[in-house]
Design a protein around this motif. Structure first.
Motif, PDB file in Angstrom:
ATOM      1  N   THR A  79       0.829  -1.210   0.000  1.00  0.00           N
ATOM      2  CA  THR A  79       0.000   0.000   0.000  1.00  0.00           C
ATOM      3  C   THR A  79       0.864   1.260   0.000  1.00  0.00           C
ATOM      4  N   LYS A  80       2.203   1.103   0.127  1.00  0.00           N
ATOM      5  CA  LYS A  80       3.127   2.239   0.133  1.00  0.00           C
ATOM      6  C   LYS A  80       4.071   2.121  -1.060  1.00  0.00           C
ATOM      7  N   PRO A  81       4.568   3.259  -1.552  1.00  0.00           N
ATOM      8  CA  PRO A  81       5.561   3.184  -2.634  1.00  0.00           C
ATOM      9  C   PRO A  81       6.795   2.398  -2.186  1.00  0.00           C
ATOM     10  N   ILE A  82       7.396   1.700  -3.111  1.00  0.00           N
ATOM     11  CA  ILE A  82       8.577   0.866  -2.852  1.00  0.00           C
ATOM     12  C   ILE A  82       9.741   1.470  -3.623  1.00  0.00           C
ATOM     13  N   ASP A  83      10.882   1.671  -2.954  1.00  0.00           N
ATOM     14  CA  ASP A  83      12.035   2.324  -3.579  1.00  0.00           C
ATOM     15  C   ASP A  83      12.839   1.412  -4.500  1.00  0.00           C
ATOM     16  N   ARG A 112      13.219   3.398  -7.908  1.00  0.00           N
ATOM     17  CA  ARG A 112      12.689   4.746  -8.070  1.00  0.00           C
ATOM     18  C   ARG A 112      13.933   5.624  -8.044  1.00  0.00           C
ATOM     19  N   PRO A 113      14.352   6.156  -9.193  1.00  0.00           N
ATOM     20  CA  PRO A 113      15.612   6.900  -9.263  1.00  0.00           C
ATOM     21  C   PRO A 113      15.692   8.038  -8.248  1.00  0.00           C
ATOM     22  N   SER A 114      16.913   8.247  -7.755  1.00  0.00           N
ATOM     23  CA  SER A 114      17.148   9.272  -6.747  1.00  0.00           C
ATOM     24  C   SER A 114      18.622   9.657  -6.759  1.00  0.00           C
ATOM     25  N   LEU A 115      18.887  10.947  -6.979  1.00  0.00           N
ATOM     26  CA  LEU A 115      20.269  11.420  -6.932  1.00  0.00           C
ATOM     27  C   LEU A 115      20.824  11.326  -5.511  1.00  0.00           C
ATOM     28  N   GLU A 166      11.506  -0.246   5.098  1.00  0.00           N
ATOM     29  CA  GLU A 166      10.486  -1.190   4.637  1.00  0.00           C
ATOM     30  C   GLU A 166      10.088  -0.869   3.198  1.00  0.00           C
ATOM     31  N   GLU A 167      10.734   0.137   2.580  1.00  0.00           N
ATOM     32  CA  GLU A 167      10.306   0.619   1.270  1.00  0.00           C
ATOM     33  C   GLU A 167      11.065  -0.011   0.115  1.00  0.00           C
ATOM     34  N   HIS A 168      11.642  -1.179   0.352  1.00  0.00           N
ATOM     35  CA  HIS A 168      12.285  -1.927  -0.726  1.00  0.00           C
ATOM     36  C   HIS A 168      12.188  -3.399  -0.395  1.00  0.00           C
TER      37      HIS A 168
END
Length: 169
Positions: A79-83, A112-115, A166-168
């Motif tokens: 239910t949450k975005p996953i990195d 999920r791209p991130s600098l 918990e996001e991956h």
């Protein structure tokens, strides 16, 4: 440990040595919501739409994503975005056991791209926190298997020690 010595040792690690770290640039593709790193010797057998929806937080909590149940597998909160999404490489473990360190399979990574994340990886590499004698790996825990000096060891160290979340999964 000495980061310069680590760089020299990376030269022959895994399949491609230190060039394996080029895969980290998938995090720099910030013009996209998601980016997929896939080695040429990989095979996708079904659409990844359900995975992409779950990673973007567009899942209704019910998912059709088959997740293998390994000893270190966490079931994500869909239910949450996953990195990041990845697979562990149980075939690379020298002495399989429930508590043996297991790297991530280097041929598949969805992020999920991130600098900011890319910069954290650069910092980790500059710090060179890989214990060589005895070879215990990144943070003294993520090593002792194929590719542990580079991508296969660096990713579990990052996601389990540097930025646990918990996001991956």
């Amino acid at each position: 440990e000495n980061p310069d010595k680590l760089k020299l040792m990376m030269h022959n690690d895994g399949c491609c040595g230190y060039t394996e770290t080029l895969k980290l640039h998938v995090y720099g593709l910030i013009e996209h919501e998601l980016a997929v790193h896939l080695d040429f010797d990989s095979l996708i057998l079904r659409p990844m739409d359900d995975l992409f929806d779950a990673m973007l937080g567009k899942s209704d909590g019910h998912n059709n994503i088959p997740i293998a149940k390994g000893p270190k597998t966490k079931t994500p909160d869909f239910t949450k975005p996953i990195d990041a999404a990845f697979t562990r490489d149980y075939n690379s473990v020298n002495k399989p056991s429930l508590d043996a360190p297991v790297g991530y399979q280097g041929g598949f990574l969805v992020v999920r791209p991130s600098l900011e994340v890319l910069e954290r990886y650069r910092t980790v590499l500059k710090e060179g926190a890989f214990l060589l004698n005895p070879r215990k790996g990144w943070g003294g825990k993520h090593g002792g298997y194929y590719g542990d000096l580079t991508f296969q060891g660096l990713l579990p160290y990052y996601y389990e020690e540097v930025s646990p979340s918990e996001e991956h999964n």
